[in-house]
Design a protein around this motif. Structure first.
Motif, PDB file in Angstrom:
ATOM      1  N   GLU A   1      29.277  13.847  -6.337  1.00 63.80           N
ATOM      2  CA  GLU A   1      27.713  13.695  -6.255  1.00 63.80           C
ATOM      3  C   GLU A   1      27.367  13.049  -5.189  1.00 63.80           C
ATOM      4  OE1 GLU A   1      24.423  11.738  -9.116  1.00 63.80           O
ATOM      5  OE2 GLU A   1      26.528  11.075  -9.391  1.00 63.80           O
ATOM      6  N   ASP A   2      26.252  13.407  -4.272  1.00 63.95           N
ATOM      7  CA  ASP A   2      25.566  12.878  -3.110  1.00 63.95           C
ATOM      8  C   ASP A   2      24.496  11.839  -4.005  1.00 63.95           C
ATOM      9  OD1 ASP A   2      24.963  13.321  -0.043  1.00 63.95           O
ATOM     10  OD2 ASP A   2      23.197  12.742  -1.204  1.00 63.95           O
ATOM     11  N   THR A   3      24.603  10.776  -3.311  1.00 68.16           N
ATOM     12  CA  THR A   3      23.834   9.603  -3.906  1.00 68.16           C
ATOM     13  C   THR A   3      22.598   9.491  -3.042  1.00 68.16           C
ATOM     14  OG1 THR A   3      25.205   7.992  -2.918  1.00 68.16           O
ATOM     15  CG2 THR A   3      25.571   8.459  -5.056  1.00 68.16           C
ATOM     16  N   GLY A   4      21.905  10.545  -2.464  1.00 75.83           N
ATOM     17  CA  GLY A   4      20.887  10.401  -1.573  1.00 75.83           C
ATOM     18  C   GLY A   4      21.110  10.156  -0.048  1.00 75.83           C
ATOM     19  N   SER A   5      22.230  10.598   0.172  1.00 76.89           N
ATOM     20  CA  SER A   5      22.512  10.188   1.647  1.00 76.89           C
ATOM     21  C   SER A   5      21.666  10.921   2.687  1.00 76.89           C
ATOM     22  CB  SER A   5      23.860  10.783   1.739  1.00 76.89           C
ATOM     23  OG  SER A   5      23.922  12.145   2.016  1.00 76.89           O
ATOM     24  N   ARG A   6      21.405  10.661   3.858  1.00 77.28           N
ATOM     25  CA  ARG A   6      20.394  11.102   4.775  1.00 77.28           C
ATOM     26  C   ARG A   6      21.115  12.489   5.333  1.00 77.28           C
ATOM     27  NH1 ARG A   6      18.975   7.948  10.177  1.00 77.28           N
ATOM     28  NH2 ARG A   6      19.263   6.418   8.535  1.00 77.28           N
ATOM     29  N   ASN A   7      22.524  12.667   5.375  1.00 74.74           N
ATOM     30  CA  ASN A   7      23.125  13.725   5.972  1.00 74.74           C
ATOM     31  C   ASN A   7      23.701  14.790   5.270  1.00 74.74           C
ATOM     32  OD1 ASN A   7      22.287  13.234   8.738  1.00 74.74           O
ATOM     33  ND2 ASN A   7      23.704  11.595   8.702  1.00 74.74           N
ATOM     34  N   GLY A   8      23.552  14.384   3.654  1.00 73.29           N
ATOM     35  CA  GLY A   8      24.221  15.174   2.908  1.00 73.29           C
ATOM     36  C   GLY A   8      25.740  15.280   2.650  1.00 73.29           C
ATOM     37  N   THR A   9      26.378  15.928   1.594  1.00 76.19           N
ATOM     38  CA  THR A   9      27.731  15.781   1.197  1.00 76.19           C
ATOM     39  C   THR A   9      27.907  17.554   0.969  1.00 76.19           C
ATOM     40  OG1 THR A   9      27.547  13.827   0.149  1.00 76.19           O
ATOM     41  CG2 THR A   9      29.348  15.281  -0.478  1.00 76.19           C
ATOM     42  N   PHE A  10      29.136  17.988   1.745  1.00 77.76           N
ATOM     43  CA  PHE A  10      29.499  19.231   1.788  1.00 77.76           C
ATOM     44  C   PHE A  10      30.900  19.633   1.157  1.00 77.76           C
ATOM     45  CE2 PHE A  10      26.476  18.416   4.823  1.00 77.76           C
ATOM     46  CZ  PHE A  10      25.407  19.474   4.903  1.00 77.76           C
ATOM     47  N   ILE A  11      30.887  20.678   0.666  1.00 78.39           N
ATOM     48  CA  ILE A  11      32.175  21.213   0.024  1.00 78.39           C
ATOM     49  C   ILE A  11      32.800  22.524   0.515  1.00 78.39           C
ATOM     50  CG2 ILE A  11      33.434  22.044  -1.994  1.00 78.39           C
ATOM     51  CD1 ILE A  11      31.463  20.255  -3.762  1.00 78.39           C
ATOM     52  N   GLU A  12      34.040  22.361   1.132  1.00 82.21           N
ATOM     53  CA  GLU A  12      34.539  23.572   1.558  1.00 82.21           C
ATOM     54  C   GLU A  12      33.821  24.127   2.931  1.00 82.21           C
ATOM     55  OE1 GLU A  12      37.908  24.970   0.685  1.00 82.21           O
ATOM     56  OE2 GLU A  12      38.141  23.242  -0.922  1.00 82.21           O
ATOM     57  N   LYS A  13      33.418  25.524   2.878  1.00 81.26           N
ATOM     58  CA  LYS A  13      32.785  26.060   3.803  1.00 81.26           C
ATOM     59  C   LYS A  13      31.468  26.340   3.411  1.00 81.26           C
ATOM     60  CE  LYS A  13      36.719  28.600   5.255  1.00 81.26           C
ATOM     61  NZ  LYS A  13      37.478  29.833   5.365  1.00 81.26           N
ATOM     62  N   HIS A  14      30.884  25.708   2.616  1.00 78.76           N
ATOM     63  CA  HIS A  14      29.349  25.839   2.258  1.00 78.76           C
ATOM     64  C   HIS A  14      28.793  25.179   3.382  1.00 78.76           C
ATOM     65  CE1 HIS A  14      30.053  27.481  -1.766  1.00 78.76           C
ATOM     66  NE2 HIS A  14      31.131  26.770  -1.824  1.00 78.76           N
ATOM     67  N   THR A  15      27.489  25.851   3.566  1.00 77.95           N
ATOM     68  CA  THR A  15      26.712  25.385   4.521  1.00 77.95           C
ATOM     69  C   THR A  15      25.488  24.479   4.024  1.00 77.95           C
ATOM     70  OG1 THR A  15      25.467  27.488   4.598  1.00 77.95           O
ATOM     71  CG2 THR A  15      27.066  27.242   6.375  1.00 77.95           C
ATOM     72  N   GLU A  16      25.098  24.545   2.894  1.00 76.39           N
ATOM     73  CA  GLU A  16      24.231  23.712   2.290  1.00 76.39           C
ATOM     74  C   GLU A  16      24.550  22.538   1.574  1.00 76.39           C
ATOM     75  OE1 GLU A  16      20.765  24.223   2.216  1.00 76.39           O
ATOM     76  OE2 GLU A  16      21.208  26.076   3.676  1.00 76.39           O
ATOM     77  N   PRO A  17      23.977  21.499   1.819  1.00 69.98           N
ATOM     78  CA  PRO A  17      24.683  20.311   0.899  1.00 69.98           C
ATOM     79  C   PRO A  17      24.572  20.412  -0.287  1.00 69.98           C
ATOM     80  CG  PRO A  17      22.416  19.723   1.773  1.00 69.98           C
ATOM     81  CD  PRO A  17      22.582  21.155   2.400  1.00 69.98           C
ATOM     82  N   ILE A  18      25.463  19.653  -1.274  1.00 78.08           N
ATOM     83  CA  ILE A  18      25.335  19.786  -2.940  1.00 78.08           C
ATOM     84  C   ILE A  18      24.166  18.967  -3.285  1.00 78.08           C
ATOM     85  CG2 ILE A  18      27.993  19.874  -2.810  1.00 78.08           C
ATOM     86  CD1 ILE A  18      28.245  17.003  -3.840  1.00 78.08           C
ATOM     87  N   ALA A  19      23.793  19.362  -4.571  1.00 85.30           N
ATOM     88  CA  ALA A  19      22.657  18.665  -4.969  1.00 85.30           C
ATOM     89  C   ALA A  19      23.097  18.459  -6.422  1.00 85.30           C
ATOM     90  CB  ALA A  19      21.536  19.662  -5.139  1.00 85.30           C
ATOM     91  N   GLY A  20      23.016  17.043  -7.043  1.00 87.56           N
ATOM     92  CA  GLY A  20      23.294  16.809  -7.996  1.00 87.56           C
ATOM     93  C   GLY A  20      24.916  16.594  -8.238  1.00 87.56           C
ATOM     94  N   LYS A  21      25.279  16.449  -9.563  1.00 87.42           N
ATOM     95  CA  LYS A  21      26.593  16.544  -9.646  1.00 87.42           C
ATOM     96  C   LYS A  21      27.639  18.055  -9.545  1.00 87.42           C
ATOM     97  CE  LYS A  21      27.579  12.490 -12.503  1.00 87.42           C
ATOM     98  NZ  LYS A  21      28.281  12.020 -13.652  1.00 87.42           N
ATOM     99  N   VAL A  22      28.505  18.032  -8.744  1.00 85.15           N
ATOM    100  CA  VAL A  22      29.078  19.422  -8.486  1.00 85.15           C
ATOM    101  C   VAL A  22      30.724  19.215  -8.934  1.00 85.15           C
ATOM    102  CG1 VAL A  22      29.646  21.189  -6.694  1.00 85.15           C
ATOM    103  CG2 VAL A  22      27.479  19.994  -6.821  1.00 85.15           C
ATOM    104  N   SER A  23      31.190  20.391  -9.664  1.00 81.62           N
ATOM    105  CA  SER A  23      32.573  19.996 -10.016  1.00 81.62           C
ATOM    106  C   SER A  23      33.330  20.513  -8.848  1.00 81.62           C
ATOM    107  CB  SER A  23      32.930  21.346 -10.964  1.00 81.62           C
ATOM    108  OG  SER A  23      34.135  21.368 -11.234  1.00 81.62           O
ATOM    109  N   LEU A  24      34.476  19.642  -8.663  1.00 87.03           N
ATOM    110  CA  LEU A  24      35.379  19.573  -7.636  1.00 87.03           C
ATOM    111  C   LEU A  24      36.879  19.865  -8.082  1.00 87.03           C
ATOM    112  CD1 LEU A  24      35.101  19.342  -4.336  1.00 87.03           C
ATOM    113  CD2 LEU A  24      36.011  17.016  -4.799  1.00 87.03           C
ATOM    114  N   ARG A  25      37.639  20.979  -7.565  1.00 86.52           N
ATOM    115  CA  ARG A  25      38.864  21.270  -7.991  1.00 86.52           C
ATOM    116  C   ARG A  25      39.951  20.434  -7.114  1.00 86.52           C
ATOM    117  NH1 ARG A  25      41.007  24.257  -4.175  1.00 86.52           N
ATOM    118  NH2 ARG A  25      39.598  25.535  -2.986  1.00 86.52           N
TER     119      ARG A  25
END
Length: 136
Positions: free
Chosen positions: A90-114
């Motif tokens: 979960e991103d907690t309101g960061s300025r630059n976002g949190t990204f998973i794998e090759k996704h170009t859009e930052p995550i929003a809310g809680k995202v499942s991670l394997r």
């Protein structure tokens, strides 16, 4: 004669491995949560973060949270039922976002991670390692 196999105790861990930056290749071990519990790891530049990234100027002080939960596989009350470990990022309101794998859009809310997944906090790539039980 009584030949008993000594009982082994295990230490169950989850770990995060740095995949870039000055800590590249270093793994941080954390104790897995108990049955029916969860463990939340904080990620950021703030002193005291579980995963501390002071060297990355693109990371917010309190950037993200990684949660590990160990929940029953079914809703049965049987004690010896299997448990399933799940992870959320979960991103907690960061300025630059949190990204998973090759996704170009930052995550929003809680995202499942394997387990085995790569994720990026600021410029730093991290990997959620596959959980294992280690003999003590």
């Amino acid at each position: 004669m009584n030949f008993r196999t000594p009982r082994r105790t295990t230490r169950r861990e989850i770990s995060i491995t740095f995949m870039s930056g000055p800590n590249d290749g270093i793994s941080l071990p954390f104790t897995q949560p108990g049955r029916g519990e969860e463990r939340t790891l904080t990620i950021g530049r703030r002193e005291g973060s579980d995963i501390h990234l002071p060297f990355d100027s693109q990371v917010s002080r309190n950037h993200a949270r990684l949660t590990c939960a160990l929940q029953p596989a079914s809703s049965s009350d049987i004690d010896d039922m299997p448990y399933v470990m799940s992870f959320t990022l979960e991103d907690t309101g960061s300025r630059n976002g949190t990204f998973i794998e090759k996704h170009t859009e930052p995550i929003a809310g809680k995202v499942s991670l394997r387990p085995g997944a790569l994720f990026r906090i600021g410029r730093t790539w991290l990997r959620l390692d596959i959980p294992v039980a280690l003999d003590e």
